[in-house]
Motif scaffolding. Structure first.
Motif, mmCIF file in Angstrom:
data_model
loop_
_atom_site.group_PDB
_atom_site.id
_atom_site.type_symbol
_atom_site.label_atom_id
_atom_site.label_comp_id
_atom_site.label_asym_id
_atom_site.label_seq_id
_atom_site.Cartn_x
_atom_site.Cartn_y
_atom_site.Cartn_z
ATOM 1 N N GLU A 30 2.467 26.432 -7.365
ATOM 2 C CA GLU A 30 3.707 25.943 -7.958
ATOM 3 C C GLU A 30 4.136 24.642 -7.287
ATOM 4 O OE1 GLU A 30 8.260 27.513 -8.884
ATOM 5 O OE2 GLU A 30 6.811 28.797 -7.869
ATOM 6 N N PRO A 31 4.424 23.578 -8.043
ATOM 7 C CA PRO A 31 4.888 22.325 -7.443
ATOM 8 C C PRO A 31 6.206 22.549 -6.700
ATOM 9 C CG PRO A 31 4.212 21.986 -9.728
ATOM 10 C CD PRO A 31 4.253 23.466 -9.508
ATOM 11 N N ALA A 32 6.265 22.104 -5.449
ATOM 12 C CA ALA A 32 7.457 22.350 -4.633
ATOM 13 C C ALA A 32 8.147 21.084 -4.185
ATOM 14 C CB ALA A 32 7.080 23.181 -3.402
ATOM 15 N N GLY A 33 7.446 19.964 -4.155
ATOM 16 C CA GLY A 33 8.048 18.709 -3.716
ATOM 17 C C GLY A 33 7.025 17.594 -3.746
ATOM 18 N N TYR A 34 7.502 16.371 -3.601
ATOM 19 C CA TYR A 34 6.587 15.231 -3.555
ATOM 20 C C TYR A 34 7.157 14.171 -2.631
ATOM 21 C CZ TYR A 34 9.296 11.800 -6.237
ATOM 22 O OH TYR A 34 10.255 10.886 -6.628
ATOM 23 N N MET A 35 6.292 13.254 -2.185
ATOM 24 C CA MET A 35 6.747 12.176 -1.309
ATOM 25 C C MET A 35 5.933 10.922 -1.555
ATOM 26 S SD MET A 35 7.419 12.159 2.822
ATOM 27 C CE MET A 35 5.786 11.734 3.406
ATOM 28 N N VAL A 36 6.625 9.770 -1.509
ATOM 29 C CA VAL A 36 5.980 8.460 -1.554
ATOM 30 C C VAL A 36 6.082 7.845 -0.169
ATOM 31 C CG1 VAL A 36 5.950 6.168 -2.598
ATOM 32 C CG2 VAL A 36 6.636 8.149 -3.976
ATOM 33 N N THR A 37 4.940 7.532 0.416
ATOM 34 C CA THR A 37 4.876 6.869 1.708
ATOM 35 C C THR A 37 4.337 5.474 1.492
ATOM 36 O OG1 THR A 37 4.258 9.017 2.638
ATOM 37 C CG2 THR A 37 4.081 7.118 4.091
ATOM 38 N N GLY A 38 4.941 4.462 2.141
ATOM 39 C CA GLY A 38 4.513 3.086 1.962
ATOM 40 C C GLY A 38 4.128 2.428 3.266
ATOM 41 N N ARG A 39 3.304 1.385 3.154
ATOM 42 C CA ARG A 39 2.906 0.617 4.341
ATOM 43 C C ARG A 39 2.883 -0.860 4.009
ATOM 44 N NH1 ARG A 39 -1.873 -1.399 6.592
ATOM 45 N NH2 ARG A 39 -3.161 -0.541 4.920
ATOM 46 N N ASN A 40 3.444 -1.640 4.920
ATOM 47 C CA ASN A 40 3.400 -3.099 4.811
ATOM 48 C C ASN A 40 3.029 -3.637 6.188
ATOM 49 O OD1 ASN A 40 3.687 -5.787 4.303
ATOM 50 N ND2 ASN A 40 5.796 -5.688 3.584
ATOM 51 N N GLY A 41 1.748 -3.915 6.390
ATOM 52 C CA GLY A 41 1.275 -4.341 7.699
ATOM 53 C C GLY A 41 1.420 -3.224 8.714
ATOM 54 N N SER A 42 2.116 -3.498 9.808
ATOM 55 C CA SER A 42 2.295 -2.500 10.863
ATOM 56 C C SER A 42 3.532 -1.642 10.643
ATOM 57 C CB SER A 42 2.405 -3.198 12.224
ATOM 58 O OG SER A 42 3.549 -4.046 12.252
ATOM 59 N N ALA A 43 4.247 -1.861 9.545
ATOM 60 C CA ALA A 43 5.466 -1.102 9.259
ATOM 61 C C ALA A 43 5.195 -0.035 8.207
ATOM 62 C CB ALA A 43 6.576 -2.030 8.776
ATOM 63 N N GLY A 44 5.740 1.152 8.438
ATOM 64 C CA GLY A 44 5.615 2.239 7.487
ATOM 65 C C GLY A 44 6.973 2.648 6.954
ATOM 66 N N PHE A 45 6.973 3.244 5.763
ATOM 67 C CA PHE A 45 8.234 3.598 5.108
ATOM 68 C C PHE A 45 8.098 4.943 4.393
ATOM 69 C CE2 PHE A 45 7.716 -0.958 5.186
ATOM 70 C CZ PHE A 45 8.919 -1.409 5.697
ATOM 71 N N ILE A 46 9.112 5.785 4.539
ATOM 72 C CA ILE A 46 9.241 6.974 3.697
ATOM 73 C C ILE A 46 10.061 6.529 2.496
ATOM 74 C CG2 ILE A 46 9.951 9.381 3.586
ATOM 75 C CD1 ILE A 46 7.779 8.738 5.701
ATOM 76 N N VAL A 100 0.859 -1.183 0.000
ATOM 77 C CA VAL A 100 0.000 0.000 0.000
ATOM 78 C C VAL A 100 0.897 1.235 0.000
ATOM 79 C CG1 VAL A 100 -1.859 1.226 1.176
ATOM 80 C CG2 VAL A 100 -1.700 -1.269 1.368
ATOM 81 N N HIS A 101 0.539 2.233 -0.783
ATOM 82 C CA HIS A 101 1.357 3.440 -0.811
ATOM 83 C C HIS A 101 0.482 4.682 -0.942
ATOM 84 C CE1 HIS A 101 0.713 3.170 -5.201
ATOM 85 N NE2 HIS A 101 0.921 4.473 -5.185
ATOM 86 N N ARG A 102 1.091 5.826 -0.683
ATOM 87 C CA ARG A 102 0.450 7.129 -0.839
ATOM 88 C C ARG A 102 1.487 8.051 -1.474
ATOM 89 N NH1 ARG A 102 -3.522 10.232 1.939
ATOM 90 N NH2 ARG A 102 -3.021 12.423 2.357
ATOM 91 N N ILE A 103 1.130 8.718 -2.555
ATOM 92 C CA ILE A 103 2.048 9.655 -3.196
ATOM 93 C C ILE A 103 1.350 11.006 -3.289
ATOM 94 C CG2 ILE A 103 1.357 8.775 -5.482
ATOM 95 C CD1 ILE A 103 4.179 9.627 -6.478
ATOM 96 N N ARG A 104 2.024 12.041 -2.771
ATOM 97 C CA ARG A 104 1.429 13.362 -2.697
ATOM 98 C C ARG A 104 2.404 14.418 -3.201
ATOM 99 N NH1 ARG A 104 -2.440 10.836 -2.399
ATOM 100 N NH2 ARG A 104 -4.248 11.000 -0.989
ATOM 101 N N LEU A 105 1.824 15.433 -3.842
ATOM 102 C CA LEU A 105 2.559 16.588 -4.338
ATOM 103 C C LEU A 105 2.252 17.775 -3.432
ATOM 104 C CD1 LEU A 105 4.209 17.857 -6.783
ATOM 105 C CD2 LEU A 105 1.955 18.503 -7.693
ATOM 106 N N ALA A 106 3.297 18.485 -3.010
ATOM 107 C CA ALA A 106 3.125 19.711 -2.227
ATOM 108 C C ALA A 106 3.200 20.900 -3.180
ATOM 109 C CB ALA A 106 4.207 19.820 -1.153
ATOM 110 N N VAL A 107 2.223 21.804 -3.090
ATOM 111 C CA VAL A 107 2.216 22.987 -3.947
ATOM 112 C C VAL A 107 2.201 24.239 -3.081
ATOM 113 C CG1 VAL A 107 1.069 21.791 -5.843
ATOM 114 C CG2 VAL A 107 -0.305 22.991 -4.138
#
Length: 257
Positions: free
Chosen positions: A167-183, A155-162
Motif C-alpha cells: 500500500e502506498p504510504a508516502g513519497y519524497m523528492v530529494t534534490g541536489r545542486n552541486g555540494s548542496a542537498g535539499f528535501i 538532479v533529483h530523486r523521487i521515491r514512493l514508500a510502500v
C-alpha cells in the motif's frame, strides 16, 4: 541593470520570468488556477522593484486574481513588502551540516519500508493523491506541482514508500545542486502516520545524498508542524535563526469580489 521583461516556456505548465539577473518560475496554483505561483529560482536573491512591477503587471493582464510566492528569505521578501505583498505563512528553515564521515551513517541504515522510483504517469498520480491527503486544502501539489519540485534542482530523486501489504504510504523528492542537498517535498498518508514512513523516506534520501558526498542539506517546514520539526532534529538537522516567508498580493481592483 537589465529591466526588460523576457518570458520563455518552461515545460507545458510553467514559464520563466527573467530580467537578466533574477529568474522566477510561474505556474498556476494547483487548487486555485486563478492564483499565480511565483517561485524565485534562488529564494535568497531579491528581484528589483522594477522587475517585480513588470512581472505583477504581466500576471494581472493575464487575468490572475492574486500572486503567491514561494518561500523567501527575509532579504528577498523586502521588494515584495514594498509592493504590497503580505505574509501568509512562515516556514522554519533547517540545515544538516556535518562531516561526511558522520553523515555516512545514514547510508548504512536500511529504510523500514520498501522504496520504489516514481517514473510513470500512474505513479505520479499516486504521489499527487498522497500529497492531497497529507497537506491542508490549498497547499497540496498536483502532478504538475510535483514535477516542478523535481525540476527545482539539476538532479533529483523521487521515491514512493510502500507497506508490507504493498500500500502506498508516502513519497519524497530529494534534490541536489552541486555540494548542496535539499528535501524538496515529503508527504505521508495520515492513515500511516506514526509508522516510521517519514523516517524511511528520509533515510533513503539522506543515503542517496551521502553517496554523492553532499554534506550541506536544507529543508523547510511549517513553524507549527512540531512532529516534522522533531523528526528532522532527531535525524541531525538544526533550525536556523531566520525563517522563510510566503507572500501574497491580491490583483483584484478595489470593490471586486
Amino acid at each position: 541593470m537589465i529591466t526588460g521583461l523576457r518570458q520563455r516556456r518552461h515545460a507545458a505548465s510553467a514559464r520563466l520570468f527573467d530580467d537578466g539577473i533574477v529568474c522566477a518560475r510561474v505556474r498556476r496554483w494547483p487548487s486555485c488556477p486563478d492564483i499565480a505561483h511565483l517561485v524565485l529560482t534562488d529564494h535568497t536573491v531579491a528581484p528589483s522593484v522594477t522587475s517585480l512591477d513588470e512581472w505583477t503587471n504581466s500576471l494581472r493582464t493575464e487575468g490572475y486574481s492574486s500572486i503567491r510566492t514561494g518561500a523567501l528569505s527575509q532579504n528577498a521578501a523586502k521588494p515584495f513588502v514594498l509592493r504590497g505583498f503580505h505574509e501568509i505563512q512562515q516556514l522554519a528553515l533547517m540545515r544538516m551540516k556535518t562531516p561526511f564521515s558522520h553523515l555516512a551513517n545514514h547510508s548504512s541504515r536500511r529504510p523500514h519500508h520498501e522504496m520504489r522510483p516514481l517514473r510513470s504517469q500512474r505513479a505520479l498520480d499516486v504521489a499527487a493523491r498522497l500529497d492531497h491527503l497529507a497537506f491542508e486544502s490549498g497547499w497540496e501539489l498536483d502532478v504538475n506541482g510535483i514535477e516542478e519540485a523535481c525540476r527545482a534542482t539539476p538532479v533529483h530523486r523521487i521515491r514512493l514508500a510502500v507497506t508490507a501489504t504493498d500500500e502506498p504510504a508516502g513519497y519524497m523528492v530529494t534534490g541536489r545542486n552541486g555540494s548542496a542537498g535539499f528535501i524538496q517535498r515529503l508527504a505521508v498518508d495520515p492513515a500511516h502516520e506514526g509508522q516510521g514512513v517519514a523516517t524511511s523516506l528520509l533515510q533513503d534520501g539522506l543515503g542517496w545524498l551521502t553517496r554523492r558526498r553532499v554534506t550541506d542539506i536544507l529543508v523547510n517546514t511549517h513553524l507549527d508542524n512540531q512532529r516534522a520539526l522533531a523528526l528532522y532534529q532527531r535525524l541531525g538537522f538544526e533550525q536556523l535563526p531566520e525563517n522563510l516567508h510566503v507572500m501574497e498580493l491580491s490583483l483584484r481592483k478595489s470593490g471586486e469580489s
